[in-house]
Design an enzyme around this catalytic site. Structure first.
Site, mmCIF file in Angstrom:
data_model
loop_
_atom_site.group_PDB
_atom_site.id
_atom_site.type_symbol
_atom_site.label_atom_id
_atom_site.label_comp_id
_atom_site.label_asym_id
_atom_site.label_seq_id
_atom_site.Cartn_x
_atom_site.Cartn_y
_atom_site.Cartn_z
ATOM 1 N N HIS A 13 0.836 -1.210 0.000
ATOM 2 C CA HIS A 13 0.000 0.000 0.000
ATOM 3 C C HIS A 13 0.871 1.262 0.000
ATOM 4 O O HIS A 13 1.640 1.480 0.924
ATOM 5 C CB HIS A 13 -0.865 -0.053 1.265
ATOM 6 C CG HIS A 13 -1.778 1.100 1.451
ATOM 7 N ND1 HIS A 13 -1.781 1.862 2.592
ATOM 8 C CD2 HIS A 13 -2.749 1.609 0.650
ATOM 9 C CE1 HIS A 13 -2.719 2.792 2.505
ATOM 10 N NE2 HIS A 13 -3.317 2.668 1.332
ATOM 11 N N HIS A 55 -0.802 10.742 -2.242
ATOM 12 C CA HIS A 55 -2.099 10.365 -1.688
ATOM 13 C C HIS A 55 -3.003 11.552 -1.367
ATOM 14 O O HIS A 55 -4.162 11.590 -1.777
ATOM 15 C CB HIS A 55 -1.924 9.522 -0.414
ATOM 16 C CG HIS A 55 -3.228 9.163 0.212
ATOM 17 N ND1 HIS A 55 -3.838 9.940 1.183
ATOM 18 C CD2 HIS A 55 -4.080 8.138 -0.022
ATOM 19 C CE1 HIS A 55 -4.992 9.388 1.524
ATOM 20 N NE2 HIS A 55 -5.165 8.297 0.799
#
Ligand code: G3P
Ligand code: MG
Length: 254
Positions: A13, A55
């Site tokens: 991730h 992100h």
């Protein structure tokens, strides 16, 4: 490659972000070194239309700068240090472009590109991401995910063979995405938040030939339970640790 992905697949991730700054080349290369079969990353557009990997909507948390990613040109984003806030040994690590990631690790591991145009849902990000996949010939080595079905469908128009993963928000907010109403849509995988995963949910999606990849799993007990339930993939910040737990789970069954 999607059809031959291991079950379960360990997705690093934002790379191996427990041990390297998230969404940087260092983090993706560490995932590769740790034998992760797959990574996940977050794609966004700069103001001048370049696809960058970060992100948050702003650069504030992960870099030494401030401001909204979508209002900054690539040149300004590239000046930022995306490593030091994680650890001074990563000083100088940059916000990568998607092109750089593809050139560095593309084809060496499977890449889940999350299309994160959540603050500008009508921008060209899905088309640009899909165009880069086509240009680099990575149709068999990537999948797209997004909380926005529309963004997935737009990318799908350019590269229809690339699998799609529909992200579902936690709890009630993600109920529609996890519902039967999505069964007739072209998503090959559902990506629910981990607390929404049950054996029944896994069975339901398996019965419509979809995989279940869940985010974000770092707890070993939860990993073991998910592996026993037959989860198809987990997103984890520590792929080396998850691979160790997976190996132990498999050997304890035999
Ligand atoms: O793709 C799984 C996960 O990355 C989705 O949430 O916020 O970490 O991008 P987020
Ligand atoms: Mg993500």
């Amino acid at each position: 490659m999607y059809s031959s992905l291991p079950r379960p697949t360990i997705f690093a991730h934002r790379g191996a972000c427990a041990h390297a700054p998230e969404n940087t080349l260092a983090s993706f290369q560490l995932a590769l070194q740790q034998n992760a079969p797959a990574i996940e990353l977050d794609a966004k557009l700069s103001v001048d239309g370049e696809v960058v990997v970060i992100h948050d909507q702003t650069v504030d948390r992960t870099t030494d700068g401030t401001g909204a990613v979508r209002k900054m040109p690539l040149a300004a984003l590239r000046e930022l240090d995306a490593g030091s806030k994680f650890d001074s040994k990563y000083k100088g690590e940059k916000i990568p472009t998607l092109t750089e990631v593809f050139e560095t690790v593309g084809g060496k591991l499977f890449i889940n590109v999350e299309i994160t145009n959540y603050a500008s849902p009508f921008d060209a990000l899905p088309f640009k991401v899909a165009g880069l996949v086509k240009y680099h010939g990575l149709q068999d080595k990537v999948m797209f995910s997004s909380f926005l079905g529309r963004s997935l469908r737009r990318a799908h128009r350019i590269v229809p063979t690339v699998p799609l993963g529909l992200l579902a928000s936690p709890g009630i907010k993600g109920g529609f995405a996890r519902s039967f109403l999505t069964r007739q849509t072209p998503y090959q995988a559902i990506h629910p938040e981990v607390s929404d995963v049950t054996p029944a949910l896994i069975d339901r999606f398996h019965s419509s030939n979809r995989r279940v990849h869940t985010y974000t799993v770092n707890d070993p007990q939860i990993m073991r339970q998910l592996f026993n339930w037959g989860i198809d993939g987990i997103f984890t910040d520590d792929p080396a640790f998850a691979l160790k737990i997976l190996t132990e789970s498999i050997s304890s069954r035999s």
